[in-house]
Design an enzyme around this catalytic site. Structure first.
Site, PDB file in Angstrom:
ATOM      1  CE  LYS A 118      -4.493   0.875   0.378  1.00 58.53           C
ATOM      2  NZ  LYS A 118      -5.593  -0.048   0.032  1.00 58.53           N
TER       3      LYS A 118
HETATM    4  N1  GLU Z   1      -7.356   0.146  -3.202  1.00 60.38           N
HETATM    5  C1  GLU Z   1      -8.131  -1.035  -3.456  1.00 60.38           C
HETATM    6  C2  GLU Z   1      -8.185  -1.899  -2.217  1.00 60.38           C
HETATM    7  O1  GLU Z   1      -8.017  -1.432  -1.108  1.00 60.38           O
HETATM    8  C3  GLU Z   1      -7.685  -1.769  -4.711  1.00 60.38           C
HETATM    9  C4  GLU Z   1      -6.292  -2.312  -4.704  1.00 60.38           C
HETATM   10  C5  GLU Z   1      -5.831  -2.893  -6.032  1.00 60.38           C
HETATM   11  O2  GLU Z   1      -6.648  -2.970  -6.940  1.00 60.38           O
HETATM   12  O3  GLU Z   1      -4.663  -3.240  -6.130  1.00 60.38           O
HETATM   13  O4  GLU Z   1      -8.474  -3.070  -2.280  1.00 60.38           O
END
Ligand code: GLU
Length: 428
Positions: A118
């Site tokens: 993240k």
């Molecule tokens: N931000 C989204 C989540 O928290 C998508 C992450 C992604 O598609 O890699 O799942």
């Protein structure tokens, strides 16, 4: 909707609302059921890598401002790191670290060949021009580029980032790599290697999860009143799709306020109003109520689809829903989750309920690497298949271990990562 208000001067609340501690609580409960030894727990809990970067950006008025950004790679045992990038004023390392770990468990619950990561940048995108956001995004991409790559770490959108942000990341990376590398990031516009259905995917996954969970609580969509906290990519699209499915959406909110209509909102009309005016305020066919009371409205299903720490030990007792489907990441603290489950509320946890987004991100990555693109029908039906299977596996695990769905999702996810670890062994 901010989590900050409740925290000031209350150390117990601060601890309850620390997302990494919340994640660790969920992890430890599951690890106890799996009887994991201390060494393995340590391996699985610890983030592989945490990068903090300073990002000098020239602002429109000519001044240079230095922003702080993070990228945390939690675990790569099952594959490259996968996870979004958020832009927000309250981004901090503990939060990004928790969100990265949740991505590891989320990818594992839906059985994608990814680990978790993240990113976040401390900034207030509402006060920045498009040019400033582009320069910030490019500076951030350059600063973290050494640890990115289609086989290493693949970012995606999260709070306050979107297709345009992903396009800038793809371009910045590609210009440095001296070849167009679409698979470096997902959630891109269709014209540059995005996937059909990606934008709606998280909301669609929330709807699919709600459909599955209704069977547990014995309700049909047409008899179900739903309160949705949020109205963005997850809450807004989730509400639209649930409305189409026959659910009665009685409340939606945004950062400025909250609307309520006990007979059910005309969700397409609300979304049109939101698109035209930028806020829910002023929508005529509903009452405007205090945002702080929204979660406590009389309803059957609650979909918190905004941000972390919205349901805490302070309001858990006043939640009236029978079923909570977590569209956001970490909207319920571990303490509140236990309080709710103890009185029989069914919670479909974030790492399952909002996994539709990363699942279609996986499809996008696969399509980019093949250079062959699927129709919306294929994307949606494969998404449904994966979400339903994951839901069934979590429900089965819950039965086998006699636990709630959250602990079951952690058990399933952690067990899969632990199995890979045991097979691969320790490289040293
Ligand atoms: N931000 C989204 C989540 O928290 C998508 C992450 C992604 O598609 O890699 O799942």
């Amino acid at each position: 909707m901010s989590s900050g208000h409740a925290l000031a001067n209350d150390p117990a609340m601060q601890e309850e609302c620390n997302p990494f501690l919340s994640m660790a609580r969920g992890f430890n409960t599951a690890a106890d059921h799996l009887e994991l030894d201390e060494g393995l727990r340590d391996v699985l809990r610890s983030p592989d890598r945490e990068l903090k970067v300073s990002l000098p950006v020239r602002m429109d008025d000519g001044r240079v401002k230095v922003f702080t950004g993070y990228r945390v790679q939690h675990n790569t045992l099952r594959g490259p790191c996968k996870g979004g990038i958020r832009f927000a004023p309250d981004v901090n390392l503990d939060e990004v670290r928790a969100l990265a770990a949740w991505m590891t468990w989320k990818c594992s619950v839906v059985n994608l060949p990814f680990g978790g990561g993240k990113g976040g940048v401390i900034c207030d995108p509402r006060t920045m021009s498009k040019g400033e956001l582009e320069r910030l995004t490019r500076a951030y991409t350059i600063a973290i580029m050494d640890i990115l790559g289609p086989d290493r770490d693949v970012p995606a959108p999260d709070m306050n980032t979107n297709e345009q942000t992903m396009a800038w990341i793809m371009d910045t990376y590609s210009m440095h790599a001296r070849r167009t590398t679409t698979a470096i990031v997902t959630g891109k516009p269709l014209s540059i290697g995005g996937s059909q259905g990606r934008r709606e995917a998280t909301g669609r996954g929330v709807m699919i999860s709600a459909n599955q969970a209704l069977k547990i609580v014995g309700l049909r969509p047409e008899d179900t009143r739903v309160v949705v906290q949020g109205s963005g990519n997850v809450g807004g699209i989730g509400a639209l799709l649930m409305h189409q499915e026959g659910y009665r959406i009685t409340s939606l909110s945004d950062m400025y306020g909250c609307i309520y209509n006990e007979n059910g909102l005309d969700v397409p009309a609300v979304m049109l109003h939101l698109k035209e005016t930028g806020r829910l305020e002023g929508y005529a066919e509903a009452e405007h109520i205090e945002s702080s009371t929204q979660l406590e409205l009389d309803c059957d299903v609650l979909v918190p689809a905004a941000t972390e720490n919205q349901i805490t030990s302070r309001n858990a007792d006043r939640i009236q829903a029978k079923l909570i489907v977590e569209g956001a990441n970490g909207p319920t603290t571990a303490v509140a989750s236990k309080m709710l489950e103890d009185r029989g509320v069914v919670i479909v946890p974030d790492i399952l309920a909002n996994a539709g987004g990363v699942t279609v991100s996986y499809f996008e990555w696969v399509q980019d690497r093949m250079g062959y693109f699927w129709t919306q029908e294929i994307v949606n039906s494969r998404l449904e298949q994966i979400m339903v299977q994951a839901f069934d596996e979590v429900a089965e695990t819950a039965k086998r271990y006699q636990v709630g769905l959250r602990t079951a999702a952690y058990i399933l996810a952690i067990d899969r990562v632990a199995t890979v670890y045991r097979m691969r062994g320790l490289f040293s």
